[in-house]
Design a protein around this motif. Structure first.
Motif, PDB file in Angstrom:
ATOM      1  N   LYS A   1      13.354  -3.017  -1.027  1.00 23.78           N
ATOM      2  CA  LYS A   1      14.627  -3.190  -1.743  1.00 23.78           C
ATOM      3  C   LYS A   1      14.432  -3.201  -3.255  1.00 23.78           C
ATOM      4  N   ILE A   2      13.222  -3.519  -3.746  1.00 28.94           N
ATOM      5  CA  ILE A   2      13.002  -3.575  -5.189  1.00 28.94           C
ATOM      6  C   ILE A   2      12.063  -2.479  -5.664  1.00 28.94           C
ATOM      7  N   ALA A   3      11.641  -1.604  -4.756  1.00 28.42           N
ATOM      8  CA  ALA A   3      10.722  -0.537  -5.133  1.00 28.42           C
ATOM      9  C   ALA A   3      11.412   0.487  -6.016  1.00 28.42           C
ATOM     10  N   THR A   4      10.618   1.102  -6.890  1.00 24.11           N
ATOM     11  CA  THR A   4      11.160   2.116  -7.789  1.00 24.11           C
ATOM     12  C   THR A   4      11.617   3.348  -7.018  1.00 24.11           C
ATOM     13  N   GLU A   5      10.829   3.765  -6.040  1.00 26.59           N
ATOM     14  CA  GLU A   5      11.163   4.928  -5.237  1.00 26.59           C
ATOM     15  C   GLU A   5      11.415   4.493  -3.798  1.00 26.59           C
ATOM     16  N   ASP A   6      12.075   5.379  -3.049  1.00 22.78           N
ATOM     17  CA  ASP A   6      12.318   5.091  -1.641  1.00 22.78           C
ATOM     18  C   ASP A   6      10.990   5.032  -0.888  1.00 22.78           C
ATOM     19  N   ILE A   7      10.841   3.988  -0.070  1.00 24.80           N
ATOM     20  CA  ILE A   7       9.618   3.794   0.693  1.00 24.80           C
ATOM     21  C   ILE A   7       9.936   3.937   2.173  1.00 24.80           C
ATOM     22  N   ASP A   8       9.161   4.758   2.841  1.00 25.22           N
ATOM     23  CA  ASP A   8       9.312   4.920   4.280  1.00 25.22           C
ATOM     24  C   ASP A   8       8.565   3.777   4.961  1.00 25.22           C
ATOM     25  N   THR A   9       9.285   2.769   5.400  1.00 29.75           N
ATOM     26  CA  THR A   9       8.660   1.594   6.001  1.00 29.75           C
ATOM     27  C   THR A   9       8.086   1.877   7.372  1.00 29.75           C
ATOM     28  N   GLU A  10       8.326   3.071   7.905  1.00 26.07           N
ATOM     29  CA  GLU A  10       7.743   3.437   9.188  1.00 26.07           C
ATOM     30  C   GLU A  10       6.540   4.364   9.024  1.00 26.07           C
ATOM     31  N   SER A  11       6.095   4.522   7.790  1.00 32.55           N
ATOM     32  CA  SER A  11       4.931   5.362   7.502  1.00 32.55           C
ATOM     33  C   SER A  11       3.809   4.488   6.977  1.00 32.55           C
ATOM     34  N   LEU A  12       2.693   4.505   7.681  1.00 36.75           N
ATOM     35  CA  LEU A  12       1.551   3.711   7.260  1.00 36.75           C
ATOM     36  C   LEU A  12       1.022   4.188   5.914  1.00 36.75           C
ATOM     37  N   ASN A  13       0.992   5.483   5.687  1.00 37.95           N
ATOM     38  CA  ASN A  13       0.523   6.023   4.414  1.00 37.95           C
ATOM     39  C   ASN A  13       1.408   5.570   3.262  1.00 37.95           C
ATOM     40  N   SER A  14       2.707   5.559   3.473  1.00 38.34           N
ATOM     41  CA  SER A  14       3.633   5.123   2.429  1.00 38.34           C
ATOM     42  C   SER A  14       3.444   3.641   2.115  1.00 38.34           C
ATOM     43  N   LEU A  15       3.236   2.835   3.138  1.00 32.76           N
ATOM     44  CA  LEU A  15       3.016   1.407   2.915  1.00 32.76           C
ATOM     45  C   LEU A  15       1.728   1.168   2.144  1.00 32.76           C
ATOM     46  N   ARG A  16       0.682   1.901   2.475  1.00 35.40           N
ATOM     47  CA  ARG A  16      -0.583   1.743   1.752  1.00 35.40           C
ATOM     48  C   ARG A  16      -0.439   2.195   0.299  1.00 35.40           C
ATOM     49  N   LYS A  17       0.231   3.298   0.092  1.00 35.50           N
ATOM     50  CA  LYS A  17       0.390   3.837  -1.254  1.00 35.50           C
ATOM     51  C   LYS A  17       1.102   2.851  -2.162  1.00 35.50           C
ATOM     52  N   ASN A  18       2.021   2.099  -1.617  1.00 37.28           N
ATOM     53  CA  ASN A  18       2.813   1.165  -2.414  1.00 37.28           C
ATOM     54  C   ASN A  18       2.365  -0.285  -2.204  1.00 37.28           C
ATOM     55  N   GLY A  19       1.105  -0.472  -1.842  1.00 35.24           N
ATOM     56  CA  GLY A  19       0.614  -1.821  -1.599  1.00 35.24           C
ATOM     57  C   GLY A  19      -0.785  -2.022  -2.132  1.00 35.24           C
ATOM     58  N   LEU A  20      -1.378  -3.159  -1.750  1.00 27.75           N
ATOM     59  CA  LEU A  20      -2.732  -3.506  -2.159  1.00 27.75           C
ATOM     60  C   LEU A  20      -3.478  -4.096  -0.972  1.00 27.75           C
ATOM     61  N   GLU A  21      -4.787  -3.818  -0.919  1.00 29.58           N
ATOM     62  CA  GLU A  21      -5.623  -4.394   0.129  1.00 29.58           C
ATOM     63  C   GLU A  21      -5.989  -5.812  -0.284  1.00 29.58           C
ATOM     64  N   ARG A  22      -5.141  -6.766   0.041  1.00 30.99           N
ATOM     65  CA  ARG A  22      -5.423  -8.167  -0.258  1.00 30.99           C
ATOM     66  C   ARG A  22      -4.666  -9.048   0.722  1.00 30.99           C
ATOM     67  N   THR A  23      -5.140 -10.274   0.878  1.00 30.79           N
ATOM     68  CA  THR A  23      -4.529 -11.206   1.826  1.00 30.79           C
ATOM     69  C   THR A  23      -3.544 -12.156   1.155  1.00 30.79           C
ATOM     70  N   THR A  24      -3.402 -12.058  -0.157  1.00 30.31           N
ATOM     71  CA  THR A  24      -2.395 -12.843  -0.866  1.00 30.31           C
ATOM     72  C   THR A  24      -1.137 -11.997  -0.988  1.00 30.31           C
ATOM     73  N   VAL A  25      -0.040 -12.515  -0.464  1.00 34.24           N
ATOM     74  CA  VAL A  25       1.200 -11.747  -0.378  1.00 34.24           C
ATOM     75  C   VAL A  25       2.227 -12.353  -1.329  1.00 34.24           C
ATOM     76  N   THR A  26       2.770 -11.526  -2.195  1.00 38.06           N
ATOM     77  CA  THR A  26       3.820 -11.991  -3.092  1.00 38.06           C
ATOM     78  C   THR A  26       5.088 -12.273  -2.297  1.00 38.06           C
ATOM     79  N   GLU A  27       5.689 -13.395  -2.581  1.00 37.62           N
ATOM     80  CA  GLU A  27       6.885 -13.820  -1.857  1.00 37.62           C
ATOM     81  C   GLU A  27       7.927 -12.703  -1.826  1.00 37.62           C
ATOM     82  N   GLY A  28       8.416 -12.397  -0.640  1.00 34.49           N
ATOM     83  CA  GLY A  28       9.421 -11.357  -0.472  1.00 34.49           C
ATOM     84  C   GLY A  28       8.856  -9.993  -0.157  1.00 34.49           C
ATOM     85  N   ASN A  29       7.553  -9.790  -0.393  1.00 34.64           N
ATOM     86  CA  ASN A  29       6.931  -8.518  -0.058  1.00 34.64           C
ATOM     87  C   ASN A  29       6.567  -8.472   1.431  1.00 34.64           C
TER      88      ASN A  29
END
Length: 730
Positions: free
Chosen positions: A224-252
């Protein structure tokens, strides 16, 4: 002879048009122990059926509980005839017992996908001849050729062979026979079911399921706050717009990846696609909810580990989640040659308000993740199928007791539960600047024009800043972007025309939403933003013995961005402080100081001296010359004439020199002032620094002792370092 040759050509296993045949692919000898099929009842080529057909492989390898695709071709010259696929019915050579299962499937087309979790049950996805609604023309005969059964439903009672309707548990890891046949079979005394006429045969090898004990965890941006549309059903899209970490920002989103086999047949069934679910695609999250709710021995627990004393524990509750808050994505298929059976799935969870948790996760909350395939020693999964006359319900097991209410269908009596565990935590949305004052003002060095710090924001969110300089006749506005990488950010802007002390209005935006407002102060050194320095000082000074040190002059300058306070100290010959000033300067301000109230209480000679101000050091040389007006009298020797002649020539009638003071007094300079000026305001090694006068002349007289001697004594108005700034959003 010609007629016999034609018959042989028709009855041998020739390739079928449209099917690519490759039976050369070997099976890894380490992958699974394979028993050879007993040859009892196999007919020779002379008795082959008129039906022709061929498998594309000699061995099909999969995992018990997962779907597997069997590719084949066939041709029945009889227009009313059918083709059947025999599964099982073979003998295990090293035990002499049958495999314990036989099913006959009516086939059509070039492939048959077998859901190994459902085969032999009332929910089987194939056209099993054990089902009443499937019309099959089967014939089972004993070794004497006498008919013993015409359907799978009465095969067990007639011959003792285990038919599909008598299945005790889901198809276990083992090797099963595959055969293309016209529906006629021979059953020997041991219960081995052999096609009377087989167009082709192959092996189906089912391996034991495995669960990796590791859970992959990464975070992705709230769409909902991403700059571009994110396909939440695509693993590649989620990785591209994320980080490999176990600390999660509230709401993400937190993304949990599990690697397991043996669960995909059941998941396919609950996804209302019993044939298969496709690797790399998303499935309805309700399918996972139903799988976890079934008595399948599959469990998932995500719960808070650090609730406060009276705070309820937050837990994942998929049954109450909506489709926007939970997504299940299947990873690409793994090493098994089973395109319909993936090996990994990812669970995407919303950590914001009204998500899939019983209580909204808050910053500071910690969660544990545990995915399990349940088992217990000396216990095995069994169908609750007492009559043995019809295929069992695949998800209605016998109650295993309150101590072990669920058992994974593919664990043996020696297997216990296996788990995959991980953890993650929730943190607030923040930016933390590297260089600030204790008032929250951001320090930026004029030479590099960069604001740096750390943040919990993800790069997928467009974050920008504006900086406005209102000092001129017209506001000067600058814009820049937050460059975010691995939790760190930087903001760069042009500072060529900005000098230390310049103040800018700073505003931070996330998209179009205002997030922070501060003041930026330009400094020369962000680690010392109110720095005072010696811009000019006397290097070589010559004074007469007993003379003051007004010849030592200093120009002090504030090169920082804030009012600076410090001590200007003079030391001679590395001894104690000979004199000091308390200095207070505004940004870019300069003032001159001297040490006229300090006298050279030194013997004639050459001495090094140092001037120190706020870490800045200036060194010089002080030469002390003998006072020509002073004669030192020695008790043992007559005084030397000051300038030639004899001592008697210089004496008057009273026995004193012409320059001597009345009463024959000879003064030996002890460093006190000789001009009548008080020396109480001069600072020596035990006195406090002197405060500078308010005028612009060099500071040399009228010194007032100050109650402090270092910058810290002025109140320490500047603090440099990492300071936590955003406890909440503006």
């Amino acid at each position: 002879m010609l007629l016999l040759l034609c018959c042989l050509l028709l009855t041998t296993g020739l390739p079928v048009a449209g099917i690519n045949v490759d039976k050369s692919s070997p099976v890894n000898s380490d992958s699974y122990p394979i028993d050879s099929v007993a040859s009892s009842g196999v007919t020779d080529s002379a008795s082959q059926a008129s039906i022709t057909g061929e498998f594309t492989k000699s061995r099909y390898t999969g995992v018990a509980g997962d779907p597997i695709e069997i590719a084949h071709g066939y041709n029945n010259p009889d227009p009313d005839g059918a083709a059947y696929l025999l599964v099982g019915g073979n003998q295990i050579s090293n035990t002499g017992q049958t495999v314990g299962f036989v099913d006959v499937i009516k086939i059509s087309g070039s492939t048959t996908t077998i859901n190994t979790r459902l085969i032999g049950t009332e929910e089987t996805n194939v056209q099993s001849c054990a089902l009443e609604e499937v019309s099959c023309d089967l014939e089972f005969r004993d070794t004497n050729g006498d008919p013993i059964a015409d359907s799978l439903s009465n095969l067990t009672a007639s011959s003792g062979a285990t038919g599909a309707s008598g299945l005790v548990r889901p198809l276990v890891p083992q090797r099963y026979r595959l055969a293309i046949t016209d529906g006629t079979f021979t059953v020997d005394d041991s219960g081995v079911v052999t096609p009377t006429a087989a167009a082709d045969q192959a092996d189906l090898i089912l391996k034991k399921p495995k669960l990796s004990d590791k859970v992959e965890v990464f975070t992705s941006v709230d769409p909902k706050i991403a700059t571009e549309d994110i396909d939440t059903e695509s693993l590649n899209s989620l990785r591209k717009n994320g980080l490999e970490r176990t600390t999660v920002t509230e709401g993400n989103r937190v993304v949990l990846g599990f690697e397991s086999t043996g669960i995909w047949g059941a998941l396919s069934y609950f996804a209302a696609d019993a044939d298969s679910i496709k690797a790399g695609e998303a499935v309805d999250a309700q399918a996972l909810v139903d799988l976890l709710a079934a008595e399948e021995g599959v469990s998932l627990q995500v719960q808070q580990t650090n609730p406060s004393g009276n705070e309820p524990r937050s837990e994942l509750d998929l049954s109450q989640a909506n489709a926007d808050d939970v997504t299940v994505i299947l990873a690409d298929d793994g090493e098994l040659n089973t395109p319909s059976a993936p090996t990994q799935f990812y669970l995407v969870l919303n950590t914001g308000d009204d998500g899939p948790f019983t209580h909204n996760p808050e910053p500071g909350d910690k969660f544990s993740v545990k995915f399990s395939l349940e088992g217990a020693e000396d216990m095995r999964y069994r169908f609750n199928n007492t009559d043995q006359t019809s295929p069992p319900d695949p998800f209605n097991p016998v109650d295993s007791g309150s101590e072990h209410p669920e058992l994974f269908p593919y664990w043996g009596v020696s297997d216990t539960s296996t788990h995959a565990e991980a953890s993650f935590s929730i943190e607030e949305r923040f930016v933390r600047y590297d260089h600030v004052t204790n008032d929250g003002e951001i320090l930026v060095e004029a030479e590099n024009g960069r604001i740096t710090g750390t943040t919990s924001l993800l790069p997928a969110v467009e974050t920008s800043v504006t900086l406005v300089n209102d000092a001129g006749s017209t506001p000067d506005r600058k814009e820049s972007q937050l460059d975010i990488s691995d939790g760190e950010f930087s903001i760069s802007f042009d500072t060529d025309e900005l000098t230390p002390g310049t103040r800018l209005n700073y505003n931070l935006y996330q998209g179009s939403t205002h997030r922070d407002s501060r003041t930026v102060v330009i400094v020369s050194d962000s680690d010392n933003p109110d720095r005072l320095m010696i811009s000019n000082a006397t290097q070589n000074v010559t004074v007469t013995e007993g003379e003051n040190l007004s010849a030592i002059t200093v120009v002090a300058r504030n090169v920082g961005g804030f009012r600076g306070e410090g001590e200007l100290a003079l030391t001679v010959e590395n001894s104690t402080v000979a004199g000091s000033w308390g200095v207070r300067l505004d940004p870019r301000e300069s003032r001159s100081f001297d040490f006229g109230t300090t006298t050279a209480d030194l013997e004639p000679g050459t001495y090094p001296f140092s001037l120190r101000l706020d870490g800045d050091v200036h060194n010089g040389t002080l030469v002390v010359e003998r006072d020509p007006a002073t004669t030192t009298l020695d008790e043992d020797e007559p005084a030397s004439p000051a300038s030639g002649g004899t001592a008697d020539d210089e004496l008057d009638g009273n026995g004193t020199t012409g320059d001597s003071k009345p009463n024959n007094e000879t003064t030996v300079d002890n460093g006190d002032s000789s001009n009548g000026e008080s020396t109480t305001n001069r600072s020596d090694g035990d006195s406090a620094p002197s405060e500078e006068p308010a005028d612009d002349k060099p500071r040399s007289s009228g010194l007032i002792p100050l109650p402090f001697g270092t910058r810290e004594a002025f109140g320490g108005t500047v603090m440099v370092g990492a300071v936590y700034l955003l406890g909440h959003w503006v």
